[in-house]
Design a protein around this motif. Structure first.
Motif, PDB file in Angstrom:
ATOM      1  N   VAL A  37       0.829  -1.202   0.000  1.00 44.32           N
ATOM      2  CA  VAL A  37       0.000   0.000   0.000  1.00 44.32           C
ATOM      3  C   VAL A  37       0.865   1.254   0.000  1.00 44.32           C
ATOM      4  CG1 VAL A  37      -1.782   1.294   1.254  1.00 44.32           C
ATOM      5  CG2 VAL A  37      -1.870  -1.210   1.195  1.00 44.32           C
ATOM      6  N   ALA A  38       1.825   1.331   0.901  1.00 43.51           N
ATOM      7  CA  ALA A  38       2.683   2.512   0.991  1.00 43.51           C
ATOM      8  C   ALA A  38       3.767   2.520  -0.078  1.00 43.51           C
ATOM      9  CB  ALA A  38       3.321   2.595   2.376  1.00 43.51           C
ATOM     10  N   HIS A  39       4.336   1.345  -0.356  1.00 37.86           N
ATOM     11  CA  HIS A  39       5.444   1.229  -1.309  1.00 37.86           C
ATOM     12  C   HIS A  39       4.963   0.438  -2.519  1.00 37.86           C
ATOM     13  CE1 HIS A  39       9.655   1.055  -2.581  1.00 37.86           C
ATOM     14  NE2 HIS A  39       9.475  -0.224  -2.865  1.00 37.86           N
ATOM     15  N   THR A  40       4.402   1.134  -3.504  1.00 35.94           N
ATOM     16  CA  THR A  40       3.933   0.508  -4.738  1.00 35.94           C
ATOM     17  C   THR A  40       4.736   1.074  -5.899  1.00 35.94           C
ATOM     18  OG1 THR A  40       2.200   2.176  -5.000  1.00 35.94           O
ATOM     19  CG2 THR A  40       1.606   0.143  -3.829  1.00 35.94           C
ATOM     20  N   THR A  41       5.055   0.223  -6.883  1.00 36.40           N
ATOM     21  CA  THR A  41       6.014   0.641  -7.905  1.00 36.40           C
ATOM     22  C   THR A  41       5.574   0.386  -9.342  1.00 36.40           C
ATOM     23  OG1 THR A  41       7.126  -1.511  -7.710  1.00 36.40           O
ATOM     24  CG2 THR A  41       7.967   0.292  -6.338  1.00 36.40           C
ATOM     25  N   GLU A  42       4.619  -0.506  -9.563  1.00 34.39           N
ATOM     26  CA  GLU A  42       4.227  -0.884 -10.916  1.00 34.39           C
ATOM     27  C   GLU A  42       2.855  -0.302 -11.252  1.00 34.39           C
ATOM     28  OE1 GLU A  42       6.383  -2.537 -12.739  1.00 34.39           O
ATOM     29  OE2 GLU A  42       7.809  -3.052 -11.157  1.00 34.39           O
ATOM     30  N   ALA A  43       2.295  -0.736 -12.387  1.00 39.91           N
ATOM     31  CA  ALA A  43       0.986  -0.241 -12.813  1.00 39.91           C
ATOM     32  C   ALA A  43      -0.122  -0.593 -11.829  1.00 39.91           C
ATOM     33  CB  ALA A  43       0.641  -0.795 -14.196  1.00 39.91           C
ATOM     34  N   ASP A  44       0.083  -1.648 -11.016  1.00 38.86           N
ATOM     35  CA  ASP A  44      -0.922  -2.016 -10.025  1.00 38.86           C
ATOM     36  C   ASP A  44      -1.080  -0.970  -8.928  1.00 38.86           C
ATOM     37  OD1 ASP A  44       1.566  -2.516  -8.980  1.00 38.86           O
ATOM     38  OD2 ASP A  44       1.177  -4.609  -8.463  1.00 38.86           O
ATOM     39  N   THR A  45      -0.204   0.040  -8.933  1.00 40.49           N
ATOM     40  CA  THR A  45      -0.383   1.193  -8.047  1.00 40.49           C
ATOM     41  C   THR A  45      -1.774   1.797  -8.223  1.00 40.49           C
ATOM     42  OG1 THR A  45       1.969   1.704  -7.997  1.00 40.49           O
ATOM     43  CG2 THR A  45       0.470   3.529  -7.558  1.00 40.49           C
ATOM     44  N   ALA A  46      -2.301   1.764  -9.435  1.00 41.68           N
ATOM     45  CA  ALA A  46      -3.622   2.324  -9.710  1.00 41.68           C
ATOM     46  C   ALA A  46      -4.692   1.705  -8.827  1.00 41.68           C
ATOM     47  CB  ALA A  46      -3.979   2.131 -11.186  1.00 41.68           C
ATOM     48  N   TYR A  47      -4.533   0.432  -8.480  1.00 39.23           N
ATOM     49  CA  TYR A  47      -5.535  -0.262  -7.677  1.00 39.23           C
ATOM     50  C   TYR A  47      -5.241  -0.135  -6.180  1.00 39.23           C
ATOM     51  CZ  TYR A  47      -8.739  -3.939  -6.134  1.00 39.23           C
ATOM     52  OH  TYR A  47      -9.736  -4.632  -5.515  1.00 39.23           O
ATOM     53  N   PHE A  48      -3.982  -0.316  -5.792  1.00 36.89           N
ATOM     54  CA  PHE A  48      -3.663  -0.431  -4.369  1.00 36.89           C
ATOM     55  C   PHE A  48      -3.453   0.908  -3.682  1.00 36.89           C
ATOM     56  CE2 PHE A  48      -2.637  -4.548  -6.141  1.00 36.89           C
ATOM     57  CZ  PHE A  48      -3.280  -5.383  -5.239  1.00 36.89           C
ATOM     58  N   ASN A  49      -2.993   1.920  -4.411  1.00 33.62           N
ATOM     59  CA  ASN A  49      -2.829   3.247  -3.832  1.00 33.62           C
ATOM     60  C   ASN A  49      -2.692   4.264  -4.957  1.00 33.62           C
ATOM     61  OD1 ASN A  49      -2.177   5.602  -2.554  1.00 33.62           O
ATOM     62  ND2 ASN A  49      -0.421   4.784  -1.424  1.00 33.62           N
ATOM     63  N   PRO A  50      -3.801   4.764  -5.506  1.00 35.41           N
ATOM     64  CA  PRO A  50      -3.723   5.675  -6.651  1.00 35.41           C
ATOM     65  C   PRO A  50      -2.966   6.960  -6.356  1.00 35.41           C
ATOM     66  CG  PRO A  50      -5.960   5.561  -5.782  1.00 35.41           C
ATOM     67  CD  PRO A  50      -5.193   4.463  -5.135  1.00 35.41           C
ATOM     68  N   ALA A  51      -2.863   7.361  -5.084  1.00 35.22           N
ATOM     69  CA  ALA A  51      -2.079   8.557  -4.774  1.00 35.22           C
ATOM     70  C   ALA A  51      -0.623   8.381  -5.191  1.00 35.22           C
ATOM     71  CB  ALA A  51      -2.164   8.873  -3.284  1.00 35.22           C
ATOM     72  N   ASN A  52      -0.102   7.162  -5.105  1.00 36.58           N
ATOM     73  CA  ASN A  52       1.299   6.906  -5.454  1.00 36.58           C
ATOM     74  C   ASN A  52       1.582   7.034  -6.945  1.00 36.58           C
ATOM     75  OD1 ASN A  52       2.238   6.564  -2.898  1.00 36.58           O
ATOM     76  ND2 ASN A  52       2.486   4.340  -3.006  1.00 36.58           N
ATOM     77  N   MET A  53       0.536   7.079  -7.791  1.00 37.71           N
ATOM     78  CA  MET A  53       0.780   7.299  -9.214  1.00 37.71           C
ATOM     79  C   MET A  53       1.521   8.612  -9.436  1.00 37.71           C
ATOM     80  SD  MET A  53      -2.672   5.960 -11.169  1.00 37.71           S
ATOM     81  CE  MET A  53      -3.660   7.357 -10.612  1.00 37.71           C
ATOM     82  N   ALA A  54       1.295   9.587  -8.552  1.00 41.99           N
ATOM     83  CA  ALA A  54       1.918  10.901  -8.695  1.00 41.99           C
ATOM     84  C   ALA A  54       3.437  10.847  -8.584  1.00 41.99           C
ATOM     85  CB  ALA A  54       1.351  11.849  -7.640  1.00 41.99           C
ATOM     86  N   PHE A  55       3.970   9.805  -7.924  1.00 38.74           N
ATOM     87  CA  PHE A  55       5.411   9.717  -7.706  1.00 38.74           C
ATOM     88  C   PHE A  55       6.097   8.753  -8.678  1.00 38.74           C
ATOM     89  CE2 PHE A  55       3.588  10.599  -3.419  1.00 38.74           C
ATOM     90  CZ  PHE A  55       4.092  11.888  -3.294  1.00 38.74           C
ATOM     91  N   MET A  56       5.361   8.188  -9.624  1.00 35.70           N
ATOM     92  CA  MET A  56       5.964   7.280 -10.590  1.00 35.70           C
ATOM     93  C   MET A  56       6.696   8.067 -11.682  1.00 35.70           C
ATOM     94  SD  MET A  56       2.830   4.498 -10.797  1.00 35.70           S
ATOM     95  CE  MET A  56       3.706   3.321 -11.831  1.00 35.70           C
ATOM     96  N   GLY A  57       7.517   7.365 -12.468  1.00 36.69           N
ATOM     97  CA  GLY A  57       8.293   8.017 -13.514  1.00 36.69           C
ATOM     98  C   GLY A  57       7.431   8.554 -14.643  1.00 36.69           C
TER      99      GLY A  57
END
Length: 407
Positions: A37-57
Motif C-alpha cells: 500500500v505505501a510502497h507501490t512501484t508498478e501499474a498495479d499502483t492504480a488499484y492499491f494506492n492511486p495517490a502513489n501514481m503521482a510519484f511514478m516516472g
C-alpha cells in the motif's frame, strides 16, 4: 422446521469474508501478501494506492497477471450421517492495471480486478441442504486519478464499478420431511468509490492511507422454489453489503535495496446484519414460506488484518515475501456450510525478473492457512451445526504469474 438458509451462500461468497476475500490483485501484491500500500512501484499502483501514481516516472505502465486459486475441501466432522466434505475448486482469475503518463501534476489509471467471488459446493446430503452449489463471477473496473500537491504529498481516488453474477442451488429432498429445493440466478451492477493519500517525509519512508467504500450489492434474478416435483418461479432480490475497508500503511527502504512495509487493515463487516429475500409475489405454500422467506440474522463483526511484507532488490531480480494474520468476521452463532470461515495466517513469496529495461516478469505463491473451528453445541441456529462438530482443512493456495511493461 428450521429455516433452510439457501441463498446465504450468495451473501457468504458475495461478501468475500475472510476465506473468500481476495485483496491480492497482482504479482507484487500476491508475493507480499497484500502488504503493498505505501510502497507501490508498478501499474498495479492504480488499484492499491492511486495517490502513489503521482510519484511514478514519466512513462506509461501496464501490468497483467493470471492467478490459479485452488480451494481444498472443507471437512465437517460430527457423527454420521451429518459429516461431510466439500468439493475441491480450481479457479482462474485474470487482472490488468494501467497508469498513464503524467499531465502536469495530474495522472490517471485504471484497473480491472476480481476482488472475490469463488465457489463452494457440497455433495453430502445435510450440507447441500444449505449450499449444494454457489458459483459467483465478480469483476471490478476501477478508474482513478491522482494529484501531486508537492514532492512529499499526493492524493488520489476513483470510482468502483462492480458487476457480479451467480448461480445458487440448494437441495433438501434427501434430509427433510418436505421435499423442498431452490435454485437462483442473479446479477447486479453497483458503484462505489476509493480514496488514497500518501505522505513521504523522506526519500526512504512512505506513509499511506487508503479507503474503499461500502457497496450494497442488490442482487436481482429468478428463483425457482420446489416442493416435491412441482416448481414455482419468482422474481427475487436480496441486498448484501460489500463492506468498506480502511488500510493504514508505512514503509521504510534501506540503501535503495531492502524495503519493509507494515499494513493495518480494518474491514467493516458489521454492515452485514441480516439476510432478507424479497419476492415479486406471495409464496402460498407455508413450508416454502417458512423455509425461504424469513429474514436470517448474520450479525457479522468488523475485523482486523495485520500484514508485513519485505522486498529485496538485486541487479535483475526482485525477491518478495509476506505474512499476515487475518480475522474471520463470522460469529459462531451464524457460521454456516456456505462459509465455514475461521481465523487465518497467510504466507507468501515471489520474484520479479527484469528481462529488459522495459519488460519484467515473475511468479508468486500464497498459502492461506485456516484454523480448525469447533462449534459449541446449542449455540448455532443451523439445525445440523446446533449439534456441534468442527470444520477442518480448507484454506487456499494461490499461484500467480505476471508481466509488466513500461514505455
Amino acid at each position: 422446521m428450521k429455516k433452510i438458509i439457501v441463498l446465504s451462500t450468495l451473501a457468504g461468497s458475495l461478501l468475500l469474508g475472510g476465506a473468500y476475500k481476495l485483496p491480492e490483485q497482482s504479482l507484487n501484491s500476491m508475493a507480499l501478501g497484500a502488504a503493498y500500500v505505501a510502497h507501490t512501484t508498478e501499474a498495479d499502483t492504480a488499484y492499491f494506492n492511486p495517490a502513489n501514481m503521482a510519484f511514478m516516472g514519466d512513462k506509461q505502465y501496464i501490468d497483467g497477471a493470471v492467478t490459479l486459486i485452488r480451494l481444498p475441501s472443507n471437512v465437517y466432522t460430527l457423527i454420521d450421517p451429518y459429516s461431510g466434505e466439500s468439493k475441491t475448486e480450481n479457479i482462474v482469475v485474470p487482472t490488468i492495471h494501467y497508469v498513464a503518463a503524467p499531465a502536469g501534476d495530474f495522472r490517471w489509471g485504471v484497473s480491472i480486478a476480481v476482488p472475490g467471488g469463488l465457489t463452494k459446493r457440497w455433495d453430502s446430503a445435510y450440507q447441500k441442504l444449505y449450499a449444494e452449489e454457489f458459483t459467483l463471477k465478480n469483476v471490478e473496473v476501477n478508474p482513478v486519478v491522482s494529484y501531486k500537491i508537492n514532492e512529499k504529498f499526493a492524493v488520489g481516488g476513483g470510482v468502483r464499478l462492480v458487476y457480479s453474477e451467480g448461480v445458487v442451488k440448494s437441495d433438501g429432498r434427501e434430509t427433510t420431511p418436505y421435499p423442498i429445493a431452490r435454485e437462483m440466478e442473479g446479477n447486479t451492477i453497483e458503484f462505489g468509490y476509493n480514496l488514497a493519500v500518501t505522505y513521504r517525509p523522506t526519500d526512504d519512508i512512505s506513509m499511506a492511507v487508503t479507503y474503499r467504500s461500502n457497496i450494497d450489492l442488490n442482487e436481482e434474478g429468478e428463483a425457482n422454489l420446489y416442493f416435491g416435483g412441482v416448481g414455482e418461479q419468482y422474481d427475487a432480490e436480496v441486498s448484501v453489503p460489500l463492506p468498506a475497508a480502511l488500510n493504514i500503511a508505512v514503509s521504510k527502504t534501506w540503501n535503495n535495496r531492502f524495503t519493509l512495509e507494515f499494513v493495518y487493515e480494518r474491514t467493516y463487516w458489521s454492515a452485514y446484519k441480516s439476510l432478507d429475500f424479497n419476492y415479486d409475489q406471495d409464496i402460498l405454500n407455508p413450508v416454502l414460506e417458512e423455509a425461504f422467506n424469513t429474514p436470517i440474522p448474520k450479525n457479522w463483526k468488523d475485523t482486523n488484518t495485520f500484514r508485513v511484507g519485505a522486498t529485496i532488490e538485486m541487479d535483475k531480480i526482485t525477491m518478495m515475501m509476506g505474512f499476515a494474520i487475518d480475522e474471520t468476521p463470522v460469529p459462531e452463532e451464524t457460521l454456516g456450510f456456505e462459509l465455514p470461515d475461521s481465523d487465518a495466517k497467510v504466507f507468501s513469496m515471489g520474484f520479479r525478473y527484469q528481462q529488459t529495461e522495459s519488460l519484467s516478469w515473475g511468479a508468486a505463491f500464497l498459502y492461506d492457512s485456516k484454523e480448525s473451528r469447533s462449534i459449541t453445541p446449542g449455540v448455532n441456529s443451523n439445525e445440523v451445526l446446533a449439534n456441534g462438530g468442527s470444520f477442518h482443512e480448507g484454506g487456499a493456495y494461490l499461484t500467480t504469474i505476471g508481466v509488466s511493461y513500461e514505455y
